[in-house]
Design a protein around this motif. Structure first.
Motif, PDB file in Angstrom:
ATOM      1  N   LYS A 136       9.570  20.772 -12.241  1.00  0.00           N
ATOM      2  CA  LYS A 136       8.903  20.115 -13.373  1.00  0.00           C
ATOM      3  C   LYS A 136       7.438  20.495 -13.501  1.00  0.00           C
ATOM      4  O   LYS A 136       6.944  20.759 -14.599  1.00  0.00           O
ATOM      5  N   ASP A 137       6.732  20.560 -12.379  1.00  0.00           N
ATOM      6  CA  ASP A 137       5.286  20.802 -12.414  1.00  0.00           C
ATOM      7  C   ASP A 137       4.904  22.253 -12.133  1.00  0.00           C
ATOM      8  O   ASP A 137       3.717  22.570 -12.009  1.00  0.00           O
ATOM      9  N   LYS A 138       5.900  23.136 -12.014  1.00  0.00           N
ATOM     10  CA  LYS A 138       5.609  24.549 -11.760  1.00  0.00           C
ATOM     11  C   LYS A 138       5.437  25.296 -13.080  1.00  0.00           C
ATOM     12  O   LYS A 138       6.147  25.006 -14.047  1.00  0.00           O
ATOM     13  N   PRO A 139       4.504  26.263 -13.128  1.00  0.00           N
ATOM     14  CA  PRO A 139       4.341  27.061 -14.358  1.00  0.00           C
ATOM     15  C   PRO A 139       5.655  27.743 -14.735  1.00  0.00           C
ATOM     16  O   PRO A 139       6.251  28.440 -13.921  1.00  0.00           O
ATOM     17  N   GLN A 140       6.091  27.525 -15.937  1.00  0.00           N
ATOM     18  CA  GLN A 140       7.343  28.102 -16.446  1.00  0.00           C
ATOM     19  C   GLN A 140       8.561  27.698 -15.611  1.00  0.00           C
ATOM     20  O   GLN A 140       9.626  28.316 -15.711  1.00  0.00           O
ATOM     21  N   GLY A 141       8.394  26.644 -14.795  1.00  0.00           N
ATOM     22  CA  GLY A 141       9.464  26.245 -13.879  1.00  0.00           C
ATOM     23  C   GLY A 141      10.744  25.837 -14.601  1.00  0.00           C
ATOM     24  O   GLY A 141      11.837  26.277 -14.245  1.00  0.00           O
ATOM     25  N   GLN A 142      10.604  24.995 -15.615  1.00  0.00           N
ATOM     26  CA  GLN A 142      11.790  24.523 -16.327  1.00  0.00           C
ATOM     27  C   GLN A 142      12.440  25.637 -17.131  1.00  0.00           C
ATOM     28  O   GLN A 142      13.670  25.719 -17.214  1.00  0.00           O
ATOM     29  N   THR A 143      11.617  26.510 -17.691  1.00  0.00           N
ATOM     30  CA  THR A 143      12.153  27.643 -18.450  1.00  0.00           C
ATOM     31  C   THR A 143      12.965  28.560 -17.548  1.00  0.00           C
ATOM     32  O   THR A 143      14.075  28.993 -17.902  1.00  0.00           O
TER      33      THR A 143
END
Length: 248
Positions: free
Chosen positions: A148-155
């Motif tokens: 959730k809080d990672k850059p581009q993590g959800q994508t």
């Protein structure tokens, strides 16, 4: 074939042709006596290609994360007693349902072999050189929370799970998904719709899904992307863990 010198072997390995070289080294001179060069070379290529396919399949199986790596649709116990249809299982083994982007649901009591069947189907897909992955729904939920809080993590997460030819979700709806999880499931299943197949292993009958998905429009939309054209298989009430323990 004539003996290959060290420099030629080094060149072949440098070119990434190690499997071809291994096939040449393994060729038994007594078995190919009298064959033409073309015939012998064809045997070498066939052997190297077979090794390549085996390595490819083993890699796919390893990356699929199967709970039961040894699962096999051809080696199921008590098929008739569990109410399973051998013809349906044989059809699933062809993986033609994946080409049709159909989903599969294994529904039955605890211990009835749902997870094993899901892993066996994923392994069968790997043997057809298709990318498959097995994951428990609680682990899917945890993985979603971690990105959730990672850059581009959800994508990246959605891309990873949406591009698989076959995704097996075990323990489907074991817990009631919260709003964030329902939103993710809707997006994931929307991306997979008409592009891949998903296997759901669950204790719950279809009539219970809507309520466990929280009701409302999210539940409607999620079910709409699952139920149409899906192959439903009741795994029965036979406890296969108990059966395995007794057999031992």
């Amino acid at each position: 074939m004539t003996v290959i010198d060290i420099e030629t072997k080094r060149t072949l390995r440098e070119m990434g042709a190690a499997m071809l070289l291994d096939a040449i080294d393994a060729q038994d001179e007594a078995h190919v006596l009298g064959m033409s060069f073309a015939e012998r070379f064809q045997l070498v290529v066939d052997e190297a290609h077979s090794a390549f396919n085996h390595g490819k399949v083993e890699g796919l199986i390893r990356r699929a994360g199967l709970r039961y790596p040894g699962a096999d649709l051809r080696r199921l116990d008590l098929v008739e007693q569990r109410g399973l249809d051998r013809n349906v299982l044989a059809q699933l083994a062809t993986c033609s349902f994946i080409a049709r982007q159909q989903n599969v649901v294994f529904q039955g009591f605890t211990g009835s072999g749902k997870s094993y069947l899901g892993c066996a189907l994923a392994k069968q897909a790997c043997q057809h050189r298709l990318r498959a992955h097995y994951i428990r729904m609680p682990d899917l939920e945890e993985a979603w929370a971690l990105v959730k809080d990672k850059p581009q993590g959800q994508t990246k997460f959605l891309r990873k799970y949406s591009t698989l030819a076959l995704l097996v979700i075990d323990e489907w709806l074991l817990d009631h998904p919260d709003e964030a999880m329902r939103s993710m499931l809707l997006e994931l299943l929307e991306r997979r719709y008409d592009t891949g197949s998903t296997v759901f292993c669950t204790q719950y009958a279809k009539k219970d899904w809507h309520a466990r998905l929280g009701g409302g429009v999210h539940a409607d939309a999620i079910m709409d992307r699952i139920v149409h054209g899906t192959i439903w298989i009741d795994t029965g009430s036979q406890n296969m863990r108990e059966h395995a323990a007794t057999a031992q």
